[in-house]
Write an enzyme that holds these catalytic residues in place. Structure first.
Site, PDB file in Angstrom:
ATOM      1  N   SER A  60       0.842  -1.203   0.000  1.00 54.46           N
ATOM      2  CA  SER A  60       0.000   0.000   0.000  1.00 54.46           C
ATOM      3  C   SER A  60       0.868   1.240   0.000  1.00 54.46           C
ATOM      4  CB  SER A  60      -0.876   0.030   1.256  1.00 54.46           C
ATOM      5  OG  SER A  60      -1.887  -0.918   1.151  1.00 54.46           O
ATOM      6  N   ASN A 135      -9.221  -2.635  -2.979  1.00 53.93           N
ATOM      7  CA  ASN A 135      -8.253  -2.278  -1.955  1.00 53.93           C
ATOM      8  C   ASN A 135      -8.883  -2.313  -0.562  1.00 53.93           C
ATOM      9  OD1 ASN A 135      -5.628  -1.202  -1.205  1.00 53.93           O
ATOM     10  ND2 ASN A 135      -6.753   0.629  -0.601  1.00 53.93           N
ATOM     11  N   SER A 168     -11.669   0.269  -4.720  1.00 54.62           N
ATOM     12  CA  SER A 168     -11.233   0.384  -3.331  1.00 54.62           C
ATOM     13  C   SER A 168     -12.439   0.285  -2.422  1.00 54.62           C
ATOM     14  CB  SER A 168     -10.521   1.720  -3.100  1.00 54.62           C
ATOM     15  OG  SER A 168      -9.392   1.828  -3.955  1.00 54.62           O
TER      16      SER A 168
END
Ligand SMILES: *[C@@H]1O[C@H](CO)[C@@H](O)[C@H](O)[C@H]1NC(C)=O
Ligand SMILES: *[C@@H]1O[C@H](CO)[C@@H](O)[C@H](O)[C@H]1NC(C)=O
Ligand SMILES: *[C@@H]1O[C@H](CO)[C@@H](O)[C@H](O)[C@H]1NC(C)=O
Ligand SMILES: *[C@@H]1O[C@H](CO)[C@@H](O)[C@H](O)[C@H]1NC(C)=O
Ligand SMILES: *[C@@H]1O[C@H](CO)[C@@H](O)[C@H](O)[C@H]1NC(C)=O
Length: 326
Positions: A60, A135, A168
């Site tokens: 990340s 994500n 995400s």
């Protein structure tokens, strides 16, 4: 009647087959993350030929950084020690040759898929779409655009000429699929997100012309889901809303200085330039507004990797520095 039934069955079959696409799936949380595994199986269940290629550890915040393995074996174990130190620096699941890890960043994992897995192991079939995510945590606003590894993998795919989508989610728990994956659990955020990914991907493919691309060259999508399922029991099917990257509540990374401890700490701050509208449709709501300030909605923004300023701004700035061109 018999003939009619089998004709209909054939028609349905050909419709289903024509939608089967070759998809590269990556992320920045690692190949072992519950979210990516759930989405892998959901896309497969929808009939697609999916190749999961993702970093072996959590990457990340690496944006578009492009790391390549410097050793043939892992010096440290993968995320959740999966696989352990000493394993090859790239490899696949023993029971599924469509699931790969790579000791690189999200952006280089996409390249690993396109330059190694597909040509070396799958007869160089053509890839129709690159999906990144979902994500563990949202990636909203241009401030997160270059910082996010999820989006870094996506713009890397777009500049290579592939239609690509970054997804995400708001569930930031970094969980191991062997502990947490349960595709039958309809309240698991990973399951809900996986179904939503299929919904958008299939809508894109259905509207695509027979020989055309899923998205125009140089263009990608950035998608952000709200909290769902166990994180918010009242939200189980967050509908899609068209958004733009900049706008109200858009925020980005900042640091603060603590004079008492003489140290710095991270803070997410709002900056007014993140509300500017120079390109696109200025009437659209921002991603941050839709995900954080409306009820149970998913933000979809379209981005272009043509980062050049628009014509008006270009001419304005060119005028400011005109003497240097004389
Ligand atoms: C694989 O196909 C791509 C085009 O889709 C081509 O550019 C590339 O050279 C091919 N690679 C190999 C190893 O054949
Ligand atoms: C995070 O995931 C683990 C499984 O890997 C689970 O045991 C834990 O309860 C989860 N935490 C939250 C806050 O969801
Ligand atoms: C999910 O449901 C299917 C069909 O009912 C079953 O075969 C499978 O074992 C279930 N998987 C899990 C992880 O419970
Ligand atoms: C600043 O550091 C001091 C000493 O470690 C700590 O007590 C205080 O809570 C910190 N302030 C902030 C705003 O983090
Ligand atoms: C949960 O979703 C509802 C709408 O379904 C929304 O009103 C509420 O603010 C959400 N709660 C959280 C903590 O996100």
């Amino acid at each position: 009647m018999q003939f009619l039934t089998s004709s209909i069955a054939l028609l349905c079959l050909s419709a289903a087959v024509s939608l089967a696409k070759n998809i590269i799936l990556t992320n920045d949380d690692g190949w072992q993350a519950t979210n990516i595994r759930a989405t892998y199986y959901k896309l497969k269940d929808a009939g697609h030929n999916v190749f999961l290629v993702a970093p072996v550890v959590q990457r990340s915040g690496y944006g578009g950084k492009f790391d390549i393995p410097t050793s043939p074996t892992l010096q440290q174990g993968g995320e959740f020690n999966y696989p352990p130190a000493g394993s090859p620096s790239w490899g696949s699941e023993p029971d599924d040759d469509h699931i790969w890890y790579f000791n690189g960043t999200p952006a280089s994992s996409v390249a690993f898929g396109l330059q190694y897995v597909i040509p070396e192991k799958f007869n160089n079939i053509s890839i129709d779409l690159v999906v990144s995510g979902p994500n563990e945590g949202t990636n909203e606003s241009p401030a997160m655009f270059t910082l996010s590894g999820t989006i870094g993998a996506t713009y890397n795919a777009v500049y290579r000429g592939y239609p690509a989508i970054a997804f995400s989610g708001s569930n930031s728990n970094n969980s191991f699929f062997k502990d947490a994956l349960d595709l039958n659990d309809t309240s698991a955020p990973s399951t809900i997100y996986g179904n939503k990914v299929v919904e958008l991907v299939d809508a894109l493919f259905k509207s695509q012309g027979s020989n055309s691309r899923a998205l125009p060259v140089g263009v990608g999508l950035n998608v952000n889901f709200p909290k769902v399922g166990y994180e918010n029991e009242t939200c189980s099917d967050p509908k899609y809303v068209f958004t733009r990257l900049t706008g109200q509540y858009a925020s980005g990374a900042d640091l603060k200085y603590n004079a008492t401890s003489n140290s710095f700490y991270y803070a997410q701050d709002q900056f007014s330039p993140l509300t500017v509208c120079n390109n696109g449709d200025c009437s659209l709501p921002s991603e941050n507004f839709v995900v954080e300030h409306t009820k149970c909605q998913t933000a979809v923004s379209v981005f272009s990797i043509d980062w050049d300023a628009n014509l008006g701004l270009t001419n304005q700035v060119k005028g400011l520095i005109a003497p240097v061109f004389e």
